[in-house]
Design a protein around this motif. Structure first.
Motif, PDB file in Angstrom:
ATOM      1  N   LEU A 353       0.734  -1.320  -0.296  1.00  0.00           N
ATOM      2  CA  LEU A 353      -0.034  -0.162   0.084  1.00  0.00           C
ATOM      3  C   LEU A 353       0.744   1.655   0.047  1.00  0.00           C
ATOM      4  N   SER A 354       1.789   1.228   1.013  1.00  0.00           N
ATOM      5  CA  SER A 354       2.551   2.595   0.831  1.00  0.00           C
ATOM      6  C   SER A 354       3.912   3.189  -0.301  1.00  0.00           C
ATOM      7  N   ARG A 374     -11.493   2.889   3.091  1.00  0.00           N
ATOM      8  CA  ARG A 374     -10.845   4.021   3.784  1.00  0.00           C
ATOM      9  C   ARG A 374      -9.593   4.063   2.056  1.00  0.00           C
ATOM     10  N   ILE A 375      -8.975   2.934   2.041  1.00  0.00           N
ATOM     11  CA  ILE A 375      -7.851   2.849   0.761  1.00  0.00           C
ATOM     12  C   ILE A 375      -8.714   3.668  -0.249  1.00  0.00           C
ATOM     13  N   GLU A 379      -7.549   7.553   2.612  1.00  0.00           N
ATOM     14  CA  GLU A 379      -7.201   7.741   3.562  1.00  0.00           C
ATOM     15  C   GLU A 379      -5.862   7.631   3.566  1.00  0.00           C
ATOM     16  N   SER A 380      -5.331   8.461   4.680  1.00  0.00           N
ATOM     17  CA  SER A 380      -3.841   7.746   5.150  1.00  0.00           C
ATOM     18  C   SER A 380      -3.374   8.529   6.452  1.00  0.00           C
ATOM     19  N   PRO A 381      -2.523   7.776   7.139  1.00  0.00           N
ATOM     20  CA  PRO A 381      -2.548   6.196   6.667  1.00  0.00           C
ATOM     21  C   PRO A 381      -3.580   4.812   7.228  1.00  0.00           C
ATOM     22  N   VAL A 382      -3.816   3.643   6.972  1.00  0.00           N
ATOM     23  CA  VAL A 382      -4.909   3.633   6.984  1.00  0.00           C
ATOM     24  C   VAL A 382      -4.332   2.402   8.544  1.00  0.00           C
ATOM     25  N   ASP A 388       0.007   0.973  11.948  1.00  0.00           N
ATOM     26  CA  ASP A 388      -0.220   2.391  10.134  1.00  0.00           C
ATOM     27  C   ASP A 388       0.295   1.885   9.261  1.00  0.00           C
ATOM     28  N   GLU A 390       0.726   4.067   5.543  1.00  0.00           N
ATOM     29  CA  GLU A 390       0.524   4.725   4.794  1.00  0.00           C
ATOM     30  C   GLU A 390      -0.021   4.187   3.184  1.00  0.00           C
ATOM     31  N   ASN A 391      -0.951   4.961   2.948  1.00  0.00           N
ATOM     32  CA  ASN A 391      -1.822   4.517   2.054  1.00  0.00           C
ATOM     33  C   ASN A 391      -1.354   5.414   0.510  1.00  0.00           C
ATOM     34  N   LYS A 392       0.002   5.165  -0.087  1.00  0.00           N
ATOM     35  CA  LYS A 392       0.079   6.071  -1.003  1.00  0.00           C
ATOM     36  C   LYS A 392      -0.182   5.029  -2.306  1.00  0.00           C
TER      37      LYS A 392
END
Ligand code: ZN
Length: 460
Positions: A353-354, A374-375, A379-382, A388, A390-392
């Motif tokens: 995800l990051s 959320r993804i 939303e970040s972080p999840v 936690d 990071e959602n990048k």
């Protein structure tokens, strides 16, 4: 006197449960779990509003857990009768119910609703029947399954019930869940002409789907892009139907059956993993029943394994699943659950995800408050497995894979009936149910009502 009681699935998408009584016998259509609502747990554990021991038999329209999920509870509470469904529904139900036991057993907040032994006992009472065959249960009731086009094995059910007082047979037809016709793999839903009473689902009773013809292009482009940038493409999937739709289309994208002959590597080489034991079993059940595919898919299935293509692997066991981690990129990973509420998808999301070079492709609805949502919302972080992340990741979505008919299709199916006395709108939330009922009244000029939970209606 013949009556129907809407014990569940009234102003609710899930929890379908309908008791029909002609004075001689009582039988059920559906016996599902209530899902995704605050009161669901409470409701599912409540005693049935009838004595299951007095129920003669049960009809299951398809294998989704909101239609079959309380069958083992009914058996546990004394139901001894036969359970009827199509053959694929029987197979899927066994797999899904055992998986449900597994999920309930790992939730230590309360005792499971039923256990493996109750599922095995249910399967002993379960009889698979063919589409189109008229099944005479006894002198009181007969029924026939037609195709509903929703998931493999799903059925529209015609039921003939004797009214002992008049000697007349009353015909009731229930839609079960209707498919988003035309589908990738399945046949279109069947229309029925004659019925005294119709029960139609309304899960999408107030919605119109987007165009479906671009979904394969979105999938193809996602695969191409991820190959080019040597990234990881994650697709969270639902195990029955959605997964097989995607596999079928990936098979075509990789092998190019619908193009000018089989040109391997047209999109380039990519390793593809199906990392979900439930989806793998569900794919095997699909492979067992090609006779129920639509004509195009059936034709292709004669020449080709439609769920297999170069560089594709099913990773049922733990070791092969963990090996995906270290496999070279680019790669595509499909795993459950479809809304990232559990299952192996969480491990992949945690790992990938990051990195913005990776991509997640949503192919189904993501309910509010789920990790999937959320993804999707960026939303970040999840939080995943207590950490936690990071959602990048790049997020894309495709809407065309819904397994449910939209409002226009539901209306189209109801319009196939010549002159029903009454249409009961069921299996939709309140707003969606009334929206569909209003269109049935205004467009088709049929009488339509939205029953309340536990309401009893007299059929004549
Ligand atoms: Zn369904």
């Amino acid at each position: 006197m013949v009556t129907i009681q809407f014990c569940g699935g009234a102003q609710s998408v899930t929890g379908g449960n309908y008791l029909i009584n002609n004075g001689n016998i009582k039988f059920l259509i559906e016996c599902g779990l209530l899902q995704g609502k605050a009161e669901a747990d409470e409701w599912n554990y409540q005693p049935f509003p009838y004595d299951p021991a007095e129920v003669k038999f049960l009809i299951a329209t398809h294998a989704h857990i909101d239609h079959i999920g309380r069958i083992p509870k009914a058996v546990k509470d004394g139901f001894l009768g036969d359970i009827y469904s199509t053959h694929p529904t029987k197979d899927f139900s066994e797999v899904s119910l055992l998986d449900t036991v597994h999920i309930m057993e790992s939730d230590n907040r309360r005792l499971p609703l039923f256990d493996q032994a109750d599922v095995h006992q249910s399967m002993k009472q379960w009889k698979g029947v063919e589409y189109g065959d008229i099944i005479e249960v006894d002198q009181n009731v007969s029924f026939r399954f037609q195709d509903a086009g929703h998931i493999l094995g799903s059925a529209v059910t015609e039921v003939w019930i004797l009214d002992p007082e008049t000697g007349k047979r009353i015909k009731l037809v229930t839609s079960g869940d209707l498919g988003n016709t035309p589908s990738v793999l399945l046949r279109n839903y069947d229309y029925v002409k004659e019925a005294d009473y119709v029960m139609v689902e309304a899960a999408y009773g107030d919605r119109i789907h987007e165009q479906t013809d671009i979904r394969k292009d979105i999938l193809r482009q996602a695969v191409r892009d991820i190959i080019e940038r040597k990234g990881v493409l994650i697709i969270p999937t639902f195990s029955i139907e959605r997964t097989q739709d995607i596999l079928y289309e990936l098979n075509d994208i990789v092998e190019n059956h619908s193009g000018e002959g089989k040109i391997l590597g047209r999109v380039g080489k990519i390793d593809v993993y199906l990392d979900s034991p439930l989806a793998i079993k569900s794919t095997e059940i699909h492979e067992k029943y090609p006779q129920y595919y639509n004509p195009e898919a059936r034709k292709l299935a004669k020449e080709d394994d439609v769920f297999d293509f170069p560089f594709f692997q099913m990773t049922a066991d733990r070791n092969s699943s963990m090996a995906i981690n270290t496999a070279p990129q680019p790669k595509l990973i499909m795993a459950g659950s479809g809304m990232s509420t559990g299952g192996r998808i969480l491990y992949h999301e945690q790992k990938y995800l990051s990195d913005p070079n990776n991509m997640i492709l949503f192919v189904g609805y993501q309910a509010p408050h789920t990790l999937g949502r959320r993804i999707l919302d960026g939303e970040s972080p999840v939080r995943i497995h207590g950490k936690d992340v990071e959602n990048k990741i790049e997020v894309r979505k495709v809407d065309g894979y819904s397994a449910h008919a939209d409002q226009n299709m539901l209306l189209d199916w109801v319009s196939g009936f010549e002159s029903p006395k009454k249409v009961f709108v069921i299996q939709g939330e309140t707003d969606a149910s009334f929206a569909l009922a209003n269109r049935i009244i205004s467009d088709l000029e049929y009488e339509a009502i939205v029953p309340e939970e536990n309401q009893i209606i007299h059929l004549s």
